[in-house]
Design an enzyme around this catalytic site. Structure first.
Site, PDB file in Angstrom:
ATOM      1  N   GLU A  87      98.050  29.759 -37.574  1.00  0.00           N
ATOM      2  CA  GLU A  87      99.392  29.976 -37.110  1.00  0.00           C
ATOM      3  C   GLU A  87     100.076  29.124 -38.467  1.00  0.00           C
ATOM      4  O   GLU A  87      99.582  28.183 -38.990  1.00  0.00           O
ATOM      5  CB  GLU A  87      99.626  29.160 -35.771  1.00  0.00           C
ATOM      6  CG  GLU A  87     101.059  28.934 -35.654  1.00  0.00           C
ATOM      7  CD  GLU A  87     101.345  28.426 -34.156  1.00  0.00           C
ATOM      8  OE1 GLU A  87     100.464  27.590 -33.596  1.00  0.00           O
ATOM      9  OE2 GLU A  87     102.513  28.573 -33.690  1.00  0.00           O
ATOM     10  N   LYS A 131     105.848  35.269 -31.423  1.00  0.00           N
ATOM     11  CA  LYS A 131     105.312  34.406 -30.221  1.00  0.00           C
ATOM     12  C   LYS A 131     106.146  34.556 -29.048  1.00  0.00           C
ATOM     13  O   LYS A 131     107.477  34.368 -29.250  1.00  0.00           O
ATOM     14  CB  LYS A 131     105.278  32.943 -30.833  1.00  0.00           C
ATOM     15  CG  LYS A 131     104.425  32.244 -29.946  1.00  0.00           C
ATOM     16  CD  LYS A 131     104.448  30.589 -30.784  1.00  0.00           C
ATOM     17  CE  LYS A 131     103.427  29.622 -30.289  1.00  0.00           C
ATOM     18  NZ  LYS A 131     103.388  28.320 -31.013  1.00  0.00           N
ATOM     19  N   CYS A 151      98.811  31.130 -30.275  1.00  0.00           N
ATOM     20  CA  CYS A 151      98.705  29.628 -29.989  1.00  0.00           C
ATOM     21  C   CYS A 151      99.126  29.495 -28.500  1.00  0.00           C
ATOM     22  O   CYS A 151      98.277  29.940 -27.579  1.00  0.00           O
ATOM     23  CB  CYS A 151      99.364  28.792 -30.819  1.00  0.00           C
ATOM     24  SG  CYS A 151      98.712  26.895 -30.707  1.00  0.00           S
TER      25      CYS A 151
END
Ligand code: AKG
Length: 296
Positions: free
Chosen positions: A50, A127, A169
């Site tokens: 990331e 995301k 994540c």
């Protein structure tokens, strides 16, 4: 009982654990060098962490953000252009960690771009779950101060191998998208990440192994390396878990590339041995994929 093959051939993956600093050009050069050596070691799927091109900081995302397009201009979008070039030069699939992405309306997303071995943009995952947490005495972070959330589950077909499910994540904490991807036939769930030293020791490995064992697929968590001098020292400990939930490749917090060969038979034997794939009680609770597909 027939087990549908979801990975069509063995696949060597490399997970590159690097840290990023304030110098974007240096971050890109470091990533490129590690990607080239992973390809020389025989990896056909290479994963970056990331925000590999920028500091992981809400105050910095706008400054490092770039527009995303299928033919990136190296001046305006140096990170996306560099990723496409890495794919062309290595003839590998590249999971481009994430890069702050700006759109025409001024919004910024935390975006993972995926490239084919020809350098074609195959998919972009924004995301979906923003990392907004406040742990008393520990980590406090609010991505939504500057980022907007994506609205799509991302499943990518890697030609010749099969499909992967992609998250970034914090997305790994949400079981539903991973289940949806696995039931759509993904052989692996891949999460470019930058966990931290508060939640890393508690949940990192647990989540990687849980998503693997829930779905009987491979899970790959690719972290930033820890830079103790950074305002956000990442957790590290990148790992590959197999469909039995065992960590088959891993490392500590330092810069490192880990490798694993994903074998199709491991998915098949795991599903044969523990046949949850066939034992679900959709007469009692709904199949989430049916619910999602009905909405579309
Ligand atoms: O879920 C966590 O504890 C960490 C998530 C995170 O660091 C992120 O989404 O960048």
């Amino acid at each position: 009982m027939t087990i549908k093959g979801v990975l069509h051939q063995a696949l060597k993956v490399a997970c590159i654990q690097i840290s990023s600093g304030p110098n974007k050009a240096q971050n890109l050069a470091n990533a490129r060098q590690k990607v080239l050596s992973a390809a020389s070691a025989g990896a056909s799927l290479i994963i970056l962490p990331e925000c590999f091109n920028s500091p992981y900081s809400t105050a910095k995302f706008r400054e490092y953000a770039e527009p995303l397009s299928s033919s990136p201009d190296p001046e305006r979008s140096p990170s996306f252009a560099a990723l496409a070039q890495m794919a062309r030069d290595t003839k590998a699939f590249i999971i481009g960690g994430s890069v702050p992405e700006s759109d025409e309306s001024g919004k910024i997303y935390n975006t993972c771009a995926v490239y084919s071995p020809q350098g074609t943009l195959l998919a972009a995952h924004r995301k979906m779950h923003l990392f907004d947490i406040d742990v008393p005495g520990g980590m406090c972070f609010h991505e939504s101060d500057t980022l907007s959330a994506g609205n799509q589950i991302t499943i990518v077909d890697l030609e010749g191998y099969g499909k992967i499910g992609l998250g970034i994540c914090y997305d790994m904490r949400f079981a539903e998208p991973s289940t949806i991807a696995a039931r759509e036939g993904a052989f692996a769930l891949i999460y470019p990440s930058a966990f931290n030293t508060t939640t890393g020791p508690l949940h990192w490995e647990l989540l990687g192994r849980a998503r693997a064992v829930d779905n009987q697929v491979f899970t790959i968590l690719c972290s930033q390396a820890r830079d103790p001098a950074s305002s956000y020292p990442a957790w590290g400990y990148s790992l590959v878990a197999n469909p039995m939930g065992q960590v088959v490749s891993g490392t500590d917090e330092k810069e490192c590339t880990i490798y694993a060969v994903l074998e199709p038979s491991v998915i098949e034997t795991s599903r044969q041995a523990i046949p949850i794939t066939f034992q679900r009680r959709y007469d009692v609770y709904p199949d989430i994929n049916q619910v999602v597909n009905k909405k579309e």
